[in-house]
Design a protein around this motif. Structure first.
Motif, mmCIF file in Angstrom:
data_model
loop_
_atom_site.group_PDB
_atom_site.id
_atom_site.type_symbol
_atom_site.label_atom_id
_atom_site.label_comp_id
_atom_site.label_asym_id
_atom_site.label_seq_id
_atom_site.Cartn_x
_atom_site.Cartn_y
_atom_site.Cartn_z
ATOM 1 N N VAL A 49 66.756 16.164 39.357
ATOM 2 C CA VAL A 49 67.183 17.549 40.577
ATOM 3 C C VAL A 49 66.821 16.890 42.008
ATOM 4 N N ASP A 50 65.561 17.046 42.243
ATOM 5 C CA ASP A 50 64.831 16.456 43.547
ATOM 6 C C ASP A 50 65.217 15.181 44.364
ATOM 7 N N GLU A 51 65.774 14.166 42.884
ATOM 8 C CA GLU A 51 66.134 12.690 43.577
ATOM 9 C C GLU A 51 67.364 12.930 44.514
ATOM 10 N N ALA A 52 68.516 14.119 44.306
ATOM 11 C CA ALA A 52 69.660 13.484 44.096
ATOM 12 C C ALA A 52 69.950 14.681 46.248
ATOM 13 N N LEU A 53 70.944 14.594 46.549
ATOM 14 C CA LEU A 53 70.454 15.703 47.762
ATOM 15 C C LEU A 53 71.899 16.901 47.714
ATOM 16 N N ASN A 54 71.220 18.087 48.373
ATOM 17 C CA ASN A 54 71.266 19.227 47.915
ATOM 18 C C ASN A 54 71.966 19.485 48.653
ATOM 19 N N TYR A 55 73.785 19.325 47.831
ATOM 20 C CA TYR A 55 74.971 19.379 49.023
ATOM 21 C C TYR A 55 75.248 21.125 49.275
ATOM 22 N N LYS A 56 74.820 22.325 48.516
ATOM 23 C CA LYS A 56 74.306 23.640 48.871
ATOM 24 C C LYS A 56 73.886 23.582 49.783
ATOM 25 N N VAL A 57 72.500 23.514 49.914
ATOM 26 C CA VAL A 57 71.767 23.936 51.375
ATOM 27 C C VAL A 57 72.531 23.621 52.290
ATOM 28 N N ILE A 62 75.815 25.758 57.210
ATOM 29 C CA ILE A 62 76.710 24.714 57.879
ATOM 30 C C ILE A 62 77.599 26.287 58.304
ATOM 31 N N ILE A 63 77.601 26.959 56.899
ATOM 32 C CA ILE A 63 78.745 28.524 56.891
ATOM 33 C C ILE A 63 77.646 29.137 57.607
ATOM 34 N N ASP A 64 77.004 29.195 58.040
ATOM 35 C CA ASP A 64 75.793 30.172 58.420
ATOM 36 C C ASP A 64 76.654 29.876 60.069
ATOM 37 N N HIS A 65 75.604 28.891 60.850
ATOM 38 C CA HIS A 65 76.226 27.743 61.553
ATOM 39 C C HIS A 65 77.766 28.284 62.407
ATOM 40 N N VAL A 66 78.865 28.195 61.007
ATOM 41 C CA VAL A 66 80.591 28.257 62.395
ATOM 42 C C VAL A 66 80.310 29.795 61.895
ATOM 43 N N GLU A 67 80.003 30.103 61.063
ATOM 44 C CA GLU A 67 80.385 31.727 61.189
ATOM 45 C C GLU A 67 79.758 32.904 61.824
ATOM 46 N N ASN A 68 78.457 32.079 62.140
ATOM 47 C CA ASN A 68 78.339 33.060 63.040
ATOM 48 C C ASN A 68 78.040 32.141 64.674
ATOM 49 N N GLY A 69 78.340 31.552 64.790
ATOM 50 C CA GLY A 69 78.761 30.677 66.293
ATOM 51 C C GLY A 69 79.938 30.928 67.239
ATOM 52 N N ARG A 70 79.827 30.950 68.395
ATOM 53 C CA ARG A 70 81.148 30.852 69.437
ATOM 54 C C ARG A 70 81.097 29.582 70.039
ATOM 55 N N PHE A 71 82.237 28.553 70.154
ATOM 56 C CA PHE A 71 82.496 27.556 70.693
ATOM 57 C C PHE A 71 83.563 27.642 71.486
ATOM 58 N N LEU A 72 83.651 26.954 72.496
ATOM 59 C CA LEU A 72 84.625 26.765 73.529
ATOM 60 C C LEU A 72 85.333 25.251 72.900
ATOM 61 N N LEU A 73 84.962 24.299 72.549
ATOM 62 C CA LEU A 73 85.310 23.374 73.126
ATOM 63 C C LEU A 73 85.205 22.531 71.242
ATOM 64 N N ALA A 85 75.420 18.054 58.664
ATOM 65 C CA ALA A 85 75.331 17.245 57.871
ATOM 66 C C ALA A 85 74.438 15.925 57.806
ATOM 67 N N LYS A 86 74.590 15.417 58.639
ATOM 68 C CA LYS A 86 73.571 13.721 59.043
ATOM 69 C C LYS A 86 71.616 14.579 58.441
ATOM 70 N N GLY A 87 71.305 15.678 59.249
ATOM 71 C CA GLY A 87 70.754 15.829 59.046
ATOM 72 C C GLY A 87 69.817 16.427 58.200
ATOM 73 N N HIS A 88 69.520 15.527 56.806
ATOM 74 C CA HIS A 88 68.286 14.948 55.963
ATOM 75 C C HIS A 88 68.049 13.282 56.157
ATOM 76 N N HIS A 89 66.814 12.882 55.695
ATOM 77 C CA HIS A 89 66.515 11.814 56.633
ATOM 78 C C HIS A 89 66.694 10.829 55.005
ATOM 79 N N TRP A 90 67.831 11.466 54.326
ATOM 80 C CA TRP A 90 68.592 10.003 53.443
ATOM 81 C C TRP A 90 69.010 9.711 53.454
#
Length: 120
Positions: A49-57, A62-73, A85-90
Motif C-alpha cells: 500500500v505504501d508504494e502507491a499514491l494515496n488518491y483518497k488523501v 481537494i474536497i475540503d479546499h473546494v467546499e470551504n473556499g471562496r473563489f472569484l475566478l 493534485a501535484k503536491g506529492h513528490h512522486w
C-alpha cells in the motif's frame, strides 16, 4: 517504467465561485476531473500500500479546499486544485478540469483546464 495514471472522474462539489453578487451569496455546483501520473513500478510489483499514491488523501484534501473556499475566478479554483493534485513528490504530471454547470444560458457548462508537468 510503468506510468500509473490515477483518474478522478466527475467529482461533484459545491463552492462559492464567481464575482457577481448572486454568485457570492450561494454555493454553486462544480464538477472536477483530475488526472495524476506517477511511477507505479514499485506498487505494481510489490502490492504494498505504501508504494502507491494515496488518491483518497488527495481527494479529501481537494474536497475540503473546494467546499470551504471562496473563489472569484474559475482560473484560481482550477490552479489551487492543481497545486494539491501535484503536491506529492512522486507526481510527474497532473491535469485538472473544472466544469461550472449553467454558467452560460445556452450551454451545459463552462470548463477550464490546467496541467503541470515535472521538468526533467
Amino acid at each position: 517504467m510503468q506510468n500509473a495514471i490515477i483518474t478522478i472522474t466527475n467529482l461533484r462539489l459545491r463552492t462559492y465561485i464567481g464575482f457577481n453578487p448572486d454568485e457570492q451569496e450561494k454555493k454553486q455546483d462544480v464538477v472536477l476531473n483530475i488526472e495524476i501520473h506517477y511511477p507505479g513500478d514499485k506498487a505494481c510489483s510489490s502490492d504494498v500500500v505504501d508504494e502507491a499514491l494515496n488518491y483518497k488523501v488527495i481527494t479529501k484534501t481537494i474536497i475540503d479546499h473546494v467546499e470551504n473556499g471562496r473563489f472569484l475566478l474559475l482560473e484560481k479554483l482550477v490552479s489551487s486544485v492543481l497545486d494539491i493534485a501535484k503536491g506529492h513528490h512522486w507526481v510527474t504530471f497532473a491535469r485538472v478540469t473544472i466544469d461550472k454547470p449553467h454558467a452560460l444560458r445556452f450551454a451545459d457548462s463552462v470548463s477550464l483546464s490546467l496541467s503541470w508537468q515535472q521538468e526533467e
